[in-house]
Write a protein that holds these residues in place. Structure first.
Motif, PDB file in Angstrom:
ATOM      1  N   UNK A 165     -35.449 -84.323  12.505  1.00 50.67           N
ATOM      2  CA  UNK A 165     -36.700 -84.728  11.533  1.00 50.67           C
ATOM      3  C   UNK A 165     -37.788 -85.503  11.966  1.00 50.67           C
ATOM      4  N   UNK A 166     -37.421 -86.307  12.896  1.00 57.85           N
ATOM      5  CA  UNK A 166     -38.337 -87.580  13.472  1.00 57.85           C
ATOM      6  C   UNK A 166     -39.098 -86.660  14.158  1.00 57.85           C
ATOM      7  N   UNK A 167     -38.559 -85.730  15.140  1.00 57.89           N
ATOM      8  CA  UNK A 167     -39.563 -84.789  15.923  1.00 57.89           C
ATOM      9  C   UNK A 167     -40.367 -83.889  15.277  1.00 57.89           C
ATOM     10  N   UNK A 168     -39.593 -83.202  14.092  1.00 57.31           N
ATOM     11  CA  UNK A 168     -40.561 -82.291  13.480  1.00 57.31           C
ATOM     12  C   UNK A 168     -41.832 -83.062  12.664  1.00 57.31           C
ATOM     13  N   UNK A 169     -41.688 -84.318  12.249  1.00 55.24           N
ATOM     14  CA  UNK A 169     -42.599 -85.278  11.609  1.00 55.24           C
ATOM     15  C   UNK A 169     -43.814 -85.730  12.966  1.00 55.24           C
ATOM     16  N   UNK A 170     -43.132 -85.760  13.984  1.00 51.38           N
ATOM     17  CA  UNK A 170     -44.299 -86.024  14.908  1.00 51.38           C
ATOM     18  C   UNK A 170     -45.032 -84.961  15.362  1.00 51.38           C
ATOM     19  N   UNK A 171     -44.582 -83.657  15.369  1.00 49.02           N
ATOM     20  CA  UNK A 171     -44.919 -82.472  15.555  1.00 49.02           C
ATOM     21  C   UNK A 171     -45.992 -81.908  14.354  1.00 49.02           C
ATOM     22  N   UNK A 172     -45.709 -82.128  13.239  1.00 45.50           N
ATOM     23  CA  UNK A 172     -46.461 -81.849  12.200  1.00 45.50           C
ATOM     24  C   UNK A 172     -47.853 -83.040  11.957  1.00 45.50           C
ATOM     25  N   UNK A 173     -47.378 -83.902  12.439  1.00 40.22           N
ATOM     26  CA  UNK A 173     -48.330 -85.138  12.259  1.00 40.22           C
ATOM     27  C   UNK A 173     -49.725 -84.766  13.480  1.00 40.22           C
ATOM     28  N   UNK A 174     -49.103 -84.506  14.607  1.00 35.54           N
ATOM     29  CA  UNK A 174     -49.935 -84.146  15.511  1.00 35.54           C
ATOM     30  C   UNK A 174     -50.934 -82.774  15.210  1.00 35.54           C
ATOM     31  N   UNK A 175     -50.052 -81.921  14.612  1.00 33.14           N
ATOM     32  CA  UNK A 175     -50.943 -80.647  14.296  1.00 33.14           C
ATOM     33  C   UNK A 175     -52.011 -80.822  13.134  1.00 33.14           C
TER      34      UNK A 175
END
Length: 186
Positions: free
Chosen positions: A49-59
């Motif tokens: 979930x932390x990695x997914x949040x990071x990826x969504x934030x960057x996108x």
């Protein structure tokens, strides 16, 4: 009485000679936590979930900044085409009048300048040294002191003069900062 105390200790776990603090979950070493499949699944899920949040934030960050800069570039280019048309029809006097009228307009969000081939400013309120031709980031001196960044399109006119149409990047940078803050990067 002694028998009752001993029975109470047994019932409350009094026969366990381990100090109470070491029985708390936060005191367990990491390898003990990883022995349990449930703990491994929970840790992996939290990391996912932390990695997914990071990826969504960057996108979101890159998509928003790119879209806003594209919008600014479009407005700058359309205004530049309009001013070039006025220059072709009415010459330098028409261009100077059009820039002055745009700068007086309350709805104007752009800055303008026309530089002579010697680098001297001929028209417009934009306070910056003469930039090179092309679409670029420039720094503008603020009337309050200091400088701010702007996106500018610099076009060479027929007499080797340069027309500069610029837009303040402050709103784009503010939105980018807000996005970074929301996703915990700022």
């Amino acid at each position: 009485e002694q028998i009752a105390l001993e029975a109470g200790r047994r019932w409350l776990g009094g026969l366990d000679r381990t100090p109470p603090r070491s029985r708390l979950p936060h005191a367990l070493p990491m390898r003990t936590l990883l022995r349990s499949a449930a703990n491994r699944i929970a840790i992996l899920t939290a990391l996912a979930f932390a990695l997914a949040t990071f990826a969504i934030g960057l996108a979101v960050y890159f998509a928003a900044v790119s879209a806003l800069q594209h919008e600014l570039d479009t407005v700058i280019q359309q205004t530049n085409v309009s001013l070039l048309s006025i220059y072709a029809d009415d010459g330098m006097d028409g261009l100077t009048e059009s820039i002055a009228a745009r700068e007086r307009s309350a709805s104007n969000t752009l800055a303008f300048a026309v530089f002579g081939q010697d680098g001297r400013k001929l028209a417009g309120a934009l306070d910056t040294p003469m930039p090179t031709p092309g679409l670029q980031r420039i720094h503008i001196r603020s009337p309050e002191g200091g400088t701010y960044s702007a996106r500018a399109l610099v076009t060479t006119l027929s007499a080797r003069n340069r027309l500069v149409v610029a837009a303040d990047l402050g709103p784009v940078e503010a939105i980018a900062k807000t996005i970074l803050t929301v996703f915990g990067f700022g």
